[in-house]
Design a protein around this motif. Sequence first.
Motif, PDB file in Angstrom:
ATOM      1  N   GLN A 152       0.591  -1.130   0.012  1.00 47.21           N
ATOM      2  CA  GLN A 152      -0.104  -0.076   0.136  1.00 47.21           C
ATOM      3  C   GLN A 152       1.015   1.294  -0.043  1.00 47.21           C
ATOM      4  O   GLN A 152       1.025   1.728   0.913  1.00 47.21           O
ATOM      5  CB  GLN A 152      -0.993   0.087   1.329  1.00 47.21           C
ATOM      6  CG  GLN A 152      -1.796  -1.097   1.358  1.00 47.21           C
ATOM      7  CD  GLN A 152      -2.897  -0.898   0.456  1.00 47.21           C
ATOM      8  OE1 GLN A 152      -3.393   0.221  -0.126  1.00 47.21           O
ATOM      9  NE2 GLN A 152      -3.550  -2.188   0.128  1.00 47.21           N
ATOM     10  N   PRO A 153       1.724   1.507  -1.283  1.00 49.94           N
ATOM     11  CA  PRO A 153       2.524   2.510  -0.986  1.00 49.94           C
ATOM     12  C   PRO A 153       1.965   3.916  -0.880  1.00 49.94           C
ATOM     13  O   PRO A 153       2.695   4.923  -0.562  1.00 49.94           O
ATOM     14  CB  PRO A 153       3.207   2.597  -2.743  1.00 49.94           C
ATOM     15  CG  PRO A 153       2.210   1.820  -3.296  1.00 49.94           C
ATOM     16  CD  PRO A 153       1.421   0.831  -2.414  1.00 49.94           C
ATOM     17  N   ASP A 154       0.678   4.152  -0.966  1.00 50.96           N
ATOM     18  CA  ASP A 154       0.141   5.520  -0.784  1.00 50.96           C
ATOM     19  C   ASP A 154      -0.192   5.704   0.463  1.00 50.96           C
ATOM     20  O   ASP A 154      -0.846   6.813   0.957  1.00 50.96           O
ATOM     21  CB  ASP A 154      -1.083   5.702  -1.815  1.00 50.96           C
ATOM     22  CG  ASP A 154      -0.741   5.820  -3.197  1.00 50.96           C
ATOM     23  OD1 ASP A 154       0.571   6.153  -3.466  1.00 50.96           O
ATOM     24  OD2 ASP A 154      -1.277   5.364  -4.285  1.00 50.96           O
ATOM     25  N   HIS A 155      -0.197   4.735   1.394  1.00 49.32           N
ATOM     26  CA  HIS A 155      -0.455   4.773   2.805  1.00 49.32           C
ATOM     27  C   HIS A 155       0.290   5.782   3.293  1.00 49.32           C
ATOM     28  O   HIS A 155       1.600   6.004   3.302  1.00 49.32           O
ATOM     29  CB  HIS A 155      -0.516   3.391   3.566  1.00 49.32           C
ATOM     30  CG  HIS A 155      -1.038   3.507   4.796  1.00 49.32           C
ATOM     31  ND1 HIS A 155      -0.645   4.231   5.871  1.00 49.32           N
ATOM     32  CD2 HIS A 155      -2.340   3.069   5.348  1.00 49.32           C
ATOM     33  CE1 HIS A 155      -1.328   3.905   7.009  1.00 49.32           C
ATOM     34  NE2 HIS A 155      -2.336   3.394   6.719  1.00 49.32           N
ATOM     35  N   PRO A 156      -0.297   6.752   4.303  1.00 46.21           N
ATOM     36  CA  PRO A 156       0.506   7.944   4.744  1.00 46.21           C
ATOM     37  C   PRO A 156       1.803   7.282   5.375  1.00 46.21           C
ATOM     38  O   PRO A 156       2.855   8.056   5.559  1.00 46.21           O
ATOM     39  CB  PRO A 156      -0.269   8.666   5.939  1.00 46.21           C
ATOM     40  CG  PRO A 156      -1.647   8.196   5.531  1.00 46.21           C
ATOM     41  CD  PRO A 156      -1.507   6.916   4.758  1.00 46.21           C
ATOM     42  N   LYS A 159       4.291   6.630   2.571  1.00 47.88           N
ATOM     43  CA  LYS A 159       4.340   7.289   1.212  1.00 47.88           C
ATOM     44  C   LYS A 159       5.594   8.163   0.828  1.00 47.88           C
ATOM     45  O   LYS A 159       5.988   8.684   1.966  1.00 47.88           O
ATOM     46  CB  LYS A 159       3.039   8.482   1.364  1.00 47.88           C
ATOM     47  CG  LYS A 159       2.840   8.939  -0.051  1.00 47.88           C
ATOM     48  CD  LYS A 159       1.343   9.619   0.167  1.00 47.88           C
ATOM     49  CE  LYS A 159       1.120  10.671  -1.047  1.00 47.88           C
ATOM     50  NZ  LYS A 159       0.686   9.847  -2.154  1.00 47.88           N
ATOM     51  N   GLY A 160       6.063   8.016  -0.196  1.00 44.47           N
ATOM     52  CA  GLY A 160       7.450   8.630  -0.588  1.00 44.47           C
ATOM     53  C   GLY A 160       8.493   7.684  -0.189  1.00 44.47           C
ATOM     54  O   GLY A 160       9.836   7.945  -0.631  1.00 44.47           O
ATOM     55  N   TRP A 246       1.253   8.081  12.912  1.00 43.17           N
ATOM     56  CA  TRP A 246      -0.099   7.637  12.330  1.00 43.17           C
ATOM     57  C   TRP A 246      -0.945   7.414  13.459  1.00 43.17           C
ATOM     58  O   TRP A 246      -2.335   7.628  13.323  1.00 43.17           O
ATOM     59  CB  TRP A 246      -0.037   6.929  11.359  1.00 43.17           C
ATOM     60  CG  TRP A 246      -1.346   6.440  10.444  1.00 43.17           C
ATOM     61  CD1 TRP A 246      -1.908   6.936   9.643  1.00 43.17           C
ATOM     62  CD2 TRP A 246      -2.210   5.248  10.951  1.00 43.17           C
ATOM     63  NE1 TRP A 246      -2.960   6.333   9.195  1.00 43.17           N
ATOM     64  CE2 TRP A 246      -3.086   5.456  10.099  1.00 43.17           C
ATOM     65  CE3 TRP A 246      -1.884   4.393  11.823  1.00 43.17           C
ATOM     66  CZ2 TRP A 246      -4.392   4.202   9.981  1.00 43.17           C
ATOM     67  CZ3 TRP A 246      -2.704   3.334  12.227  1.00 43.17           C
ATOM     68  CH2 TRP A 246      -3.900   3.260  11.156  1.00 43.17           C
ATOM     69  N   HIS A 251      -2.608  10.863  10.613  1.00 43.10           N
ATOM     70  CA  HIS A 251      -1.745  11.531   9.752  1.00 43.10           C
ATOM     71  C   HIS A 251      -0.250  11.603  10.081  1.00 43.10           C
ATOM     72  O   HIS A 251       0.154  11.022  11.033  1.00 43.10           O
ATOM     73  CB  HIS A 251      -2.087  13.150   9.605  1.00 43.10           C
ATOM     74  CG  HIS A 251      -3.559  13.362   9.486  1.00 43.10           C
ATOM     75  ND1 HIS A 251      -4.365  13.182   8.171  1.00 43.10           N
ATOM     76  CD2 HIS A 251      -4.416  13.585  10.367  1.00 43.10           C
ATOM     77  CE1 HIS A 251      -5.695  13.459   8.536  1.00 43.10           C
ATOM     78  NE2 HIS A 251      -5.840  13.622   9.698  1.00 43.10           N
TER      79      HIS A 251
END
Length: 277
Positions: A152-156, A159-160, A246, A251
Amino acid sequence: MEALYITGHTDRYHSWETMSGYQLALLEESGLFRVDTLLLPAAVTEEPVNFSAYDVVILNINDVQWPSPWKNDFEEYIHRGGGLVIMHEADNAFPEWEAFNEMIGLGGWGNRAEEAGPYHYWTKAGWVTDNQTPGSAGHHGERIPFVINLRQPDHPIVKGLPMQWLHTNDELYGNLRGPARHMEVIATAFSEEQSGGTGKEEPVVFTIRYGEGRIFHCVLGHTMPGYYDALKNRGYQLLFQRGTEWAATGHVTQKIPAGLQLSTSSPTLREVKPQVR
Ligand code: ZN
C-alpha cells in the motif's frame, strides 16, 4: 503529542531495555512527542492508568499481566479513538485477552493456535486467509537480511518510500494467527525456506481499526542485550517514527529525509544514541 511508553518486562528471548533505549531516542528525534514511561511490573497496581490523557500508547512488553480494570480502560481508550503501537514481540503478549488480539490483528507464540484465528499471508493472486491448516502461531527462521515489499505505497506511513528495500538481519515473523478484522497490510516480506522460514510472503507492516482507534503493527525489530541490528536500519527507524504519528493522529507530517537512500542491494544503517531512562 502525548505518548505513553509501556515497558519494563518482556520474555527471556528479548531485551526490553535495548528496544526502549532506541525507540525512546527515535521518538525524541521526531520532535513530535512528549513521552511518559511506565515500567512494568512494578507499576502494575490497581491504580488506574489515565490512558485517555495520551494520543498514543507504545507497548514494549511480553509475559506480564494487567489487572482487569486496566484492560477495561485500555479497551475503552482504543475503542474511543486512541492510538497503539505494537512492534516485534509485543504481538506475543496477552494471548488470552480477546480484545487485545482484535487490536493487534495477528499474533504469535504464547500457546496461540487454531482458536486464535486463521493464518494470513500474501500470494501473487492476493491475500490468503487459511482456516484449514492446523498448527501453532508464530515462527521465524535464521536472522538474515530480507527485502521489505510495499503493498500500500500510498498509505501515509510509507508514502514517499521506495517500493522495496533491504532490511538488516532480523527475525522475520511468519505463521501468525489472528482475527485480522479491519486490517490493512502495508508491507510484506518473503520468508525463505532454506534459512528456516515459512516459504511464504508474510505480513510485516499492517494497520488495524478497533472502533475509532488506530493500531500500527510492525513485526520487525528483534533485540537482545547488545544486539539491535534491526533497529539500526533506516527503514525500521522511519516506520517506527511515522507509524507512531499515524497511530496518534491518522496523519503523518514527518518528511522523508532528503537524500534518503534505501535500496535492495545493501541495508541502509544509521546508529542512534540510545536514550537512558
Ligand atoms: Zn525476537
